[in-house]
Design an enzyme around this catalytic site. Structure first.
Site, mmCIF file in Angstrom:
data_model
loop_
_atom_site.group_PDB
_atom_site.id
_atom_site.type_symbol
_atom_site.label_atom_id
_atom_site.label_comp_id
_atom_site.label_asym_id
_atom_site.label_seq_id
_atom_site.Cartn_x
_atom_site.Cartn_y
_atom_site.Cartn_z
ATOM 1 N N SER A 185 -3.440 -3.465 7.815
ATOM 2 C CA SER A 185 -3.936 -2.191 7.302
ATOM 3 C C SER A 185 -5.353 -1.922 7.803
ATOM 4 O O SER A 185 -6.165 -2.849 7.937
ATOM 5 C CB SER A 185 -3.938 -2.244 5.771
ATOM 6 O OG SER A 185 -4.726 -1.206 5.248
ATOM 7 N N TYR A 211 -6.146 -6.954 -2.064
ATOM 8 C CA TYR A 211 -5.071 -6.486 -1.185
ATOM 9 C C TYR A 211 -5.483 -6.649 0.280
ATOM 10 O O TYR A 211 -4.761 -7.241 1.089
ATOM 11 C CB TYR A 211 -4.725 -5.018 -1.492
ATOM 12 C CG TYR A 211 -3.972 -4.340 -0.370
ATOM 13 C CD1 TYR A 211 -2.648 -4.679 -0.105
ATOM 14 C CD2 TYR A 211 -4.591 -3.387 0.444
ATOM 15 C CE1 TYR A 211 -1.967 -4.084 0.953
ATOM 16 C CE2 TYR A 211 -3.921 -2.789 1.488
ATOM 17 C CZ TYR A 211 -2.609 -3.137 1.739
ATOM 18 O OH TYR A 211 -1.945 -2.546 2.773
ATOM 19 N N LYS A 224 -4.237 -9.196 3.723
ATOM 20 C CA LYS A 224 -3.938 -8.771 5.106
ATOM 21 C C LYS A 224 -4.812 -9.541 6.099
ATOM 22 O O LYS A 224 -4.352 -9.980 7.149
ATOM 23 C CB LYS A 224 -4.156 -7.266 5.262
ATOM 24 C CG LYS A 224 -3.206 -6.408 4.442
ATOM 25 C CD LYS A 224 -1.799 -6.478 4.985
ATOM 26 C CE LYS A 224 -0.809 -5.715 4.128
ATOM 27 N NZ LYS A 224 0.588 -5.928 4.515
HETATM 28 C C1 UD1 Z 1 -5.834 3.624 0.504
HETATM 29 C C2 UD1 Z 1 -6.019 2.168 0.257
HETATM 30 C C3 UD1 Z 1 -5.718 1.389 1.505
HETATM 31 C C4 UD1 Z 1 -4.383 1.770 2.108
HETATM 32 C C5 UD1 Z 1 -4.415 3.273 2.377
HETATM 33 C C6 UD1 Z 1 -3.172 3.801 3.037
HETATM 34 C C7 UD1 Z 1 -7.879 2.189 -1.392
HETATM 35 C C8 UD1 Z 1 -9.296 1.815 -1.624
HETATM 36 N N1 UD1 Z 1 -7.374 1.924 -0.169
HETATM 37 O O1 UD1 Z 1 -6.853 4.000 1.325
HETATM 38 O O2 UD1 Z 1 -5.732 0.038 1.234
HETATM 39 O O3 UD1 Z 1 -4.176 1.074 3.290
HETATM 40 O O4 UD1 Z 1 -4.606 3.916 1.130
HETATM 41 O O5 UD1 Z 1 -2.095 3.854 2.147
HETATM 42 O O6 UD1 Z 1 -7.195 2.669 -2.268
HETATM 43 N N2 UD1 Z 1 -8.466 10.899 -2.914
HETATM 44 C C9 UD1 Z 1 -8.813 11.880 -3.819
HETATM 45 N N3 UD1 Z 1 -8.051 11.990 -4.947
HETATM 46 C C10 UD1 Z 1 -6.972 11.193 -5.208
HETATM 47 C C11 UD1 Z 1 -6.625 10.207 -4.255
HETATM 48 C C12 UD1 Z 1 -7.416 10.088 -3.130
HETATM 49 O O7 UD1 Z 1 -9.779 12.615 -3.638
HETATM 50 O O8 UD1 Z 1 -6.317 11.342 -6.248
HETATM 51 C C13 UD1 Z 1 -9.281 10.775 -1.679
HETATM 52 C C14 UD1 Z 1 -9.938 9.434 -1.503
HETATM 53 O O9 UD1 Z 1 -11.178 9.400 -2.136
HETATM 54 C C15 UD1 Z 1 -10.024 9.348 0.027
HETATM 55 C C16 UD1 Z 1 -8.777 10.100 0.500
HETATM 56 O O10 UD1 Z 1 -8.399 10.931 -0.585
HETATM 57 O O11 UD1 Z 1 -11.156 9.993 0.495
HETATM 58 C C17 UD1 Z 1 -7.624 9.198 0.857
HETATM 59 O O12 UD1 Z 1 -7.375 8.340 -0.229
HETATM 60 P P1 UD1 Z 1 -6.070 7.399 -0.285
HETATM 61 O O13 UD1 Z 1 -4.856 8.208 -0.017
HETATM 62 O O14 UD1 Z 1 -6.124 6.653 -1.567
HETATM 63 O O15 UD1 Z 1 -6.227 6.423 0.950
HETATM 64 P P2 UD1 Z 1 -7.414 5.436 1.358
HETATM 65 O O16 UD1 Z 1 -8.548 5.540 0.437
HETATM 66 O O17 UD1 Z 1 -7.669 5.692 2.787
#
Ligand code: UD1
Length: 332
Positions: free
Chosen positions: A124, A148, A152
């Site tokens: 990842s 997690y 990896k």
């Molecule tokens: C998450 C996981 C990562 C995983 C990746 C892909 C974390 C810290 N990391 O990363 O291990 O490999 O997904 O599946 O969780 N966001 C919002 N509102 C929400 C959800 C997310 O604003 O309800 C924002 C987050 O702050 C971020 C972006 O959307 O900026 C993407 O978030 P997310 O989909 O959770 O992915 P990652 O943070 O990249």
């Protein structure tokens, strides 16, 4: 060639199995169905009009894994089975270490026993931690920020040691960025838990009325509009990446690491806007505080995958957000 896909009923696994079957590989799945359903097997068969073998069980069950290798004559393994929810891993680290690492060790032990030395491992992008610069290259320093991602990172280390001990191994480590979208049949896709962690699952939950509103975690990042930036890749593109990796490990031994992303950078607001526009639906959201542990921005430098795997993502944001919603509408 016969490929064992661990976690083959999951989001990425099911799409990868379709891609393999459509390219005339034989497929055997092992999945403990902890986060997926058995009917996915039939859906894969319907989509591809091909047959496959399914074993329900856990990779830590050494007898079962041994039995699969004894019966099936496996040529290569795509190892996707893993627990993957970051927040859960912080609360239950032992569960994550046990599940992700023990299962990998059992798999590698049995692969060694049966002299099956071709492996694709799903890692990842989260193992880059807070990258020193962007876009991210494979040789950047690695830094786990939660249990997690530690699992990896440890497994990547185990695979390096394994290759050093025996140069006949052919190992491709694929570092996924943020997979979204779904197969065009809309029979398979992502089935998150009730309160999803990931952005797209949450947006889709709001769009289908299952969730009230989206919290946008932070609007004060040093990014184009203040919200977090990521590299979203269509899950079918990701599946194609596995196919390219199989082709490579078939030709040559070695161990190498590949970013699988698009290289495009999209903020949370850009994702919401694209989703609303393409799907003609409103997403209710509010700005809230940053999510603890979140990274400001990360996206891939995809040169290495292009040069070595001949892999390049082809599907754009419009297709990703349309397919994510279409799947959810038909399956909720
Ligand atoms: C998450 C996981 C990562 C995983 C990746 C892909 C974390 C810290 N990391 O990363 O291990 O490999 O997904 O599946 O969780 N966001 C919002 N509102 C929400 C959800 C997310 O604003 O309800 C924002 C987050 O702050 C971020 C972006 O959307 O900026 C993407 O978030 P997310 O989909 O959770 O992915 P990652 O943070 O990249």
């Amino acid at each position: 060639m016969k490929i064992l896909v661990t976690g083959g009923c999951g989001f990425i696994g099911s799409h990868t199995c379709c891609e393999l079957l459509e390219h005339n590989y034989e497929v055997v799945i092992i999945d403990n169905l902890s986060h997926s359903q058995e009917d996915v097997v039939d859906k894969i068969k319907t989509i591809t009009n091909k047959n496959l073998k399914f074993y329900k069980g856990d990779l830590r069950d050494k007898e079962l894994v041994d039995k699969i290798f004894r019966q099936e004559n496996i040529d290569a393994v795509i190892h996707l089975a893993s627990l993957k929810v970051v927040s859960e891993s912080v609360k239950k680290p032992i569960l994550y270490y046990q599940n992700n690492i023990e299962s990998t060790l059992t798999l590698l032990e049995i692969m060694t026993k049966y002299k099956c030395k071709k492996l694709i491992f799903s890692s990842s992008a989260t193992i880059y931690g807070n990258p020193e610069k962007l876009p991210i290259k494979e040789n950047f320093s690695l830094h786990a920020t939660n249990p997690y991602s530690s699992t990896k990172l440890y497994i990547e280390g185990i695979l390096k040691d394994l290759y050093n001990s025996d140069n006949e191994w052919a190992i491709a480590v694929l570092r996924f960025f943020n997979p979204i979208g779904s197969h065009k049949s809309y029979l398979i896709g992502e089935n998150p838990q009730d309160i999803p962690d990931n952005l797209m699952s949450y947006i889709v939950g709001v769009a289908t009325g299952k969730l009230d509103l989206l919290n946008v975690f932070g609007d004060d990042y040093n990014t184009k509009d203040g919200t977090g930036v990521r590299d979203y890749i269509h899950v079918v593109d990701l599946a194609v990446g596995h196919l390219k990796a199989i082709e490579l490990i078939n030709q040559t031994s070695g161990i190498d690491f590949y970013n699988l992303g698009t290289g495009n950078e999209y903020s949370v607001l850009e994702i919401i806007n694209a989703f609303e526009k393409v799907n003609n639906v409103k997403i209710k959201y509010i700005m809230t505080a940053r999510r603890p542990g979140d990274i400001e921005a990360f996206y891939a430098d995809c040169t290495h995958a292009k040069e070595k795997l001949n892999f390049e993502a082809t599907k754009g944001l419009e297709e990703m957000v349309r397919d994510s919603y279409e799947y959810a509408k038909r399956n909720s």
